[in-house]
Design an enzyme around this catalytic site. Sequence first.
Site, PDB file in Angstrom:
ATOM      1  N   LYS A 125     -47.079 -25.359  77.642  1.00  0.00           N
ATOM      2  CA  LYS A 125     -45.887 -25.940  77.011  1.00  0.00           C
ATOM      3  C   LYS A 125     -46.280 -26.675  75.734  1.00  0.00           C
ATOM      4  O   LYS A 125     -45.614 -26.554  74.699  1.00  0.00           O
ATOM      5  CB  LYS A 125     -45.182 -26.889  77.983  1.00  0.00           C
ATOM      6  CG  LYS A 125     -44.576 -26.211  79.201  1.00  0.00           C
ATOM      7  CD  LYS A 125     -43.405 -25.328  78.827  1.00  0.00           C
ATOM      8  CE  LYS A 125     -42.672 -24.801  80.045  1.00  0.00           C
ATOM      9  NZ  LYS A 125     -43.522 -23.977  80.938  1.00  0.00           N
ATOM     10  N   LYS A 206     -44.573  -6.762  81.474  1.00  0.00           N
ATOM     11  CA  LYS A 206     -44.441  -7.335  82.792  1.00  0.00           C
ATOM     12  C   LYS A 206     -42.987  -7.648  83.087  1.00  0.00           C
ATOM     13  O   LYS A 206     -42.282  -8.204  82.241  1.00  0.00           O
ATOM     14  CB  LYS A 206     -45.272  -8.623  82.900  1.00  0.00           C
ATOM     15  CG  LYS A 206     -45.177  -9.296  84.262  1.00  0.00           C
ATOM     16  CD  LYS A 206     -45.993 -10.579  84.291  1.00  0.00           C
ATOM     17  CE  LYS A 206     -45.843 -11.277  85.637  1.00  0.00           C
ATOM     18  NZ  LYS A 206     -46.609 -12.547  85.697  1.00  0.00           N
ATOM     19  N   LYS A 209     -37.438 -12.089  84.320  1.00  0.00           N
ATOM     20  CA  LYS A 209     -36.067 -12.437  83.935  1.00  0.00           C
ATOM     21  C   LYS A 209     -36.032 -12.974  82.514  1.00  0.00           C
ATOM     22  O   LYS A 209     -35.092 -12.706  81.766  1.00  0.00           O
ATOM     23  CB  LYS A 209     -35.504 -13.492  84.899  1.00  0.00           C
ATOM     24  CG  LYS A 209     -35.400 -13.060  86.343  1.00  0.00           C
ATOM     25  CD  LYS A 209     -34.805 -14.175  87.200  1.00  0.00           C
ATOM     26  CE  LYS A 209     -34.923 -13.843  88.675  1.00  0.00           C
ATOM     27  NZ  LYS A 209     -36.319 -13.975  89.170  1.00  0.00           N
TER      28      LYS A 209
END
Length: 340
Positions: A125, A206, A209
Site C-alpha cells: 500500500k 490472474k 474481481k
Amino acid sequence: SSDVCSSDLTETASPTFLSGIQPSGRPHLGNYFGAIRQHVASLEEPGEHFFFIADYHALTTIHDAEELRTNVRELAATYFALGMDPERAVFFRQSDVPEVTEITWMLATVTGMGLLERAHSYKDKLANGIKPSVGLFTYPILMAADILAYDSTVVPVGKDQIQHIEMAQDMATHFNSRFGEVFVRPEPRLPARDDMAKVPGLDGQKMSKSYGNDLWIFEEGKKLKKAVGRIPTDSRAPEEPKDPDGVMLFEFLALFLDDDELGDWRGRVAAGGEGAPGYGHLKVRLVEAIDAHFAPARARRAELLDDPAELDRILERGAERARERATAVRDRASKACGLR
C-alpha cells in the site's frame, strides 16, 4: 476446557485446522478451485476444522453495511451449497466471536512496530501511494488472533500468506515468553501440487474481481455464454493445426473435463484438418461443462438465500461452538497476564 494447558493441546494426535475467507463479493472460479474445493475436501481428513467468514477484516475495504451483510450470506450459502457440512466443521462469522478482539489487544501489547511494518500488504500500500488505515496496519495481529484463538495447529495457506502465519508464530512466542505457555504454535500447510489448479482470468491474467476478469461460480444462461465468449482466441481457421498448450480455452476446459475427453479435444485441435473443432466449439463445450458442474449447487444456493434467517442460524450455531474454544483460550491468556 479453559484448564487445559497449551502443551497438552500441542501433543494431541488430532490436528486442528483453521481457514478464513474474506467476504469480498460473489466467489469466482479462482476462489472455487483455489480454496473452496480444498476446504470441502479437507473434511475427510481427521481432526477439527474451523472455517470463519472474515467480516472484521473486510471492514478495511468495505464501508457499506448492507454490502457486507449481503457478501457474508452469499459466501456462507456458496460454501454450504458446494458441500461444506456445518455438522462436520465449525463454520461461523468472525464477528460472532468477540473474544478474538480481546486476544488481538493482548497480542498487540507484545508485538513490535517493526514486525507490522514488514507486512507485505502494508508495504504494498505504501509503495503504491495509498495511505493505509490503522486497521490495515494492525491487520496481522487480528489474523494472528484468529489463528491462536482456537488452538489451531495447521493453517492451510497459499505461498503469499506464509508471512502471516510466521507473524502469528512470532506473536505467540513473544506472549508465551513473557507470560508462560498460553498459545499453541500454528504451522502453515501449502497446497499439494495436485490441488494447485491454475485458473486464469477471462483475459489471461490472474482471475480477480479487482481486475474485472472473473467468472462467478453460479453464472448461467446468456451471461455465462457472454463471459466465456470473452476468453481471447486468434483468427486461425479450425482446420489449421494448433498447439493445444497455446490455446487458453484448454486451461479452462482442463478444470472441468475428464482426462479422456480433454485428450480427445486436444488431439483433434492439434491434428487440424476437415472436421476439426473451432474455438466456437470449445467455448460451447466449456459453457456446458461449467453449467453442469455447478447446477446442483446453484439450486441449493438459491434455496439457502431464500431463507436468510435459517442461514444466519446456521452461522450462529457455528459461532457458539467457536466461542466455547475462543473463550477458553481468552481466559487462559487473561489469567496469564493478570487480567483475571
